[in-house]
Design a protein around this motif. Structure first.
Motif, mmCIF file in Angstrom:
data_model
loop_
_atom_site.group_PDB
_atom_site.id
_atom_site.type_symbol
_atom_site.label_atom_id
_atom_site.label_comp_id
_atom_site.label_asym_id
_atom_site.label_seq_id
_atom_site.Cartn_x
_atom_site.Cartn_y
_atom_site.Cartn_z
ATOM 1 N N CYS A 13 -6.293 -1.595 4.439
ATOM 2 C CA CYS A 13 -6.045 -0.663 5.551
ATOM 3 C C CYS A 13 -6.159 -1.352 6.905
ATOM 4 O O CYS A 13 -5.333 -1.115 7.792
ATOM 5 C CB CYS A 13 -7.000 0.528 5.466
ATOM 6 S SG CYS A 13 -6.531 1.711 4.191
ATOM 7 N N GLY B 4 -3.044 -3.426 7.331
ATOM 8 C CA GLY B 4 -1.905 -2.556 7.604
ATOM 9 C C GLY B 4 -1.948 -1.982 9.001
ATOM 10 O O GLY B 4 -0.923 -1.915 9.698
ATOM 11 N N MET C 282 0.222 3.201 2.602
ATOM 12 C CA MET C 282 0.708 2.535 3.806
ATOM 13 C C MET C 282 2.156 2.941 4.037
ATOM 14 O O MET C 282 2.998 2.751 3.155
ATOM 15 C CB MET C 282 0.631 1.016 3.660
ATOM 16 C CG MET C 282 -0.774 0.471 3.623
ATOM 17 S SD MET C 282 -0.830 -1.332 3.611
ATOM 18 C CE MET C 282 -0.353 -1.675 1.939
ATOM 19 N N VAL D 277 -1.758 4.143 7.910
ATOM 20 C CA VAL D 277 -2.524 3.878 6.690
ATOM 21 C C VAL D 277 -3.465 5.037 6.375
ATOM 22 O O VAL D 277 -3.883 5.784 7.259
ATOM 23 C CB VAL D 277 -3.342 2.566 6.791
ATOM 24 C CG1 VAL D 277 -2.426 1.377 6.917
ATOM 25 C CG2 VAL D 277 -4.313 2.605 7.942
ATOM 26 N N TYR E 174 1.217 -0.257 10.739
ATOM 27 C CA TYR E 174 1.524 0.711 9.695
ATOM 28 C C TYR E 174 0.647 1.947 9.866
ATOM 29 O O TYR E 174 -0.470 1.874 10.392
ATOM 30 C CB TYR E 174 1.254 0.144 8.303
ATOM 31 C CG TYR E 174 2.072 -1.053 7.908
ATOM 32 C CD1 TYR E 174 3.217 -1.440 8.603
ATOM 33 C CD2 TYR E 174 1.701 -1.809 6.812
ATOM 34 C CE1 TYR E 174 3.958 -2.541 8.215
ATOM 35 C CE2 TYR E 174 2.444 -2.915 6.416
ATOM 36 C CZ TYR E 174 3.569 -3.268 7.121
ATOM 37 O OH TYR E 174 4.291 -4.356 6.725
#
Length: 156
Positions: A23, A26, A54, A33, A31
């Protein structure tokens, strides 16, 4: 594109930490997450795991649960039998060496996963480790364990 990862292990093996590292990596990449942890009432020795979602293209994650994960990261095969019914054809299954007592087993499995999928670079994982552990004397050891994982006879 939504990527769903199911991580399962025994409490104390680092399944939740592995999910947190994914996480953090990401998040640093921009992203969206989500981390959904689950564990039994035991501190060590019981079931522990998490679902990591994600969204790589900036979309939202409406539900943290998972139906058919893209990848399984398995620190203990003991619990995989219970969850394999969620497996779909083509799902990646990454397993750690059963019975290993290595305290960095989760980092060894993460290294294998990153190398196989290319979802993150080693540099992105190193930055995630620094974010997660914060204290230099701790994160330096974790980074060293992660980077040297491929050189060990790990059986992953």
């Amino acid at each position: 594109m939504l990527k769903e990862i199911f991580i399962i292990g025994i409490g104390g093996q680092g399944a939740l930490t592995l999910g947190e590292l994914l996480c953090h990596a990401g998040n640093r990449k921009g992203y969206t997450v989500s981390l959904y942890p689950f564990y039994g009432s035991q501190i060590r020795g019981g079931e522990a795991g998490c679902v990591v979602k994600m969204e790589t293209e900036g979309g939202e994650i409406a539900n943290p649960t998972i139906n058919e994960p893209d990848d399984f990261l398995i620190l203990s095969g003991k619990f995989f039998e219970k969850y394999k019914r969620f497996s779909r054809e083509g799902a990646g299954v990454y397993t750690a060496a059963e019975g290993s007592k290595d305290k960095n087993l989760n980092l060894m499995l993460l290294k294998e996963y990153v190398q196989e999928t290319g979802v993150f670079s080693d540099e992105e994982i190193v930055e995630a480790i620094k974010t997660k552990f914060r204290r230099e004397e701790i994160y330096q050891k974790k980074i060293e364990a992660y980077l040297s994982a491929e050189q060990k006879e790990q059986g992953c």
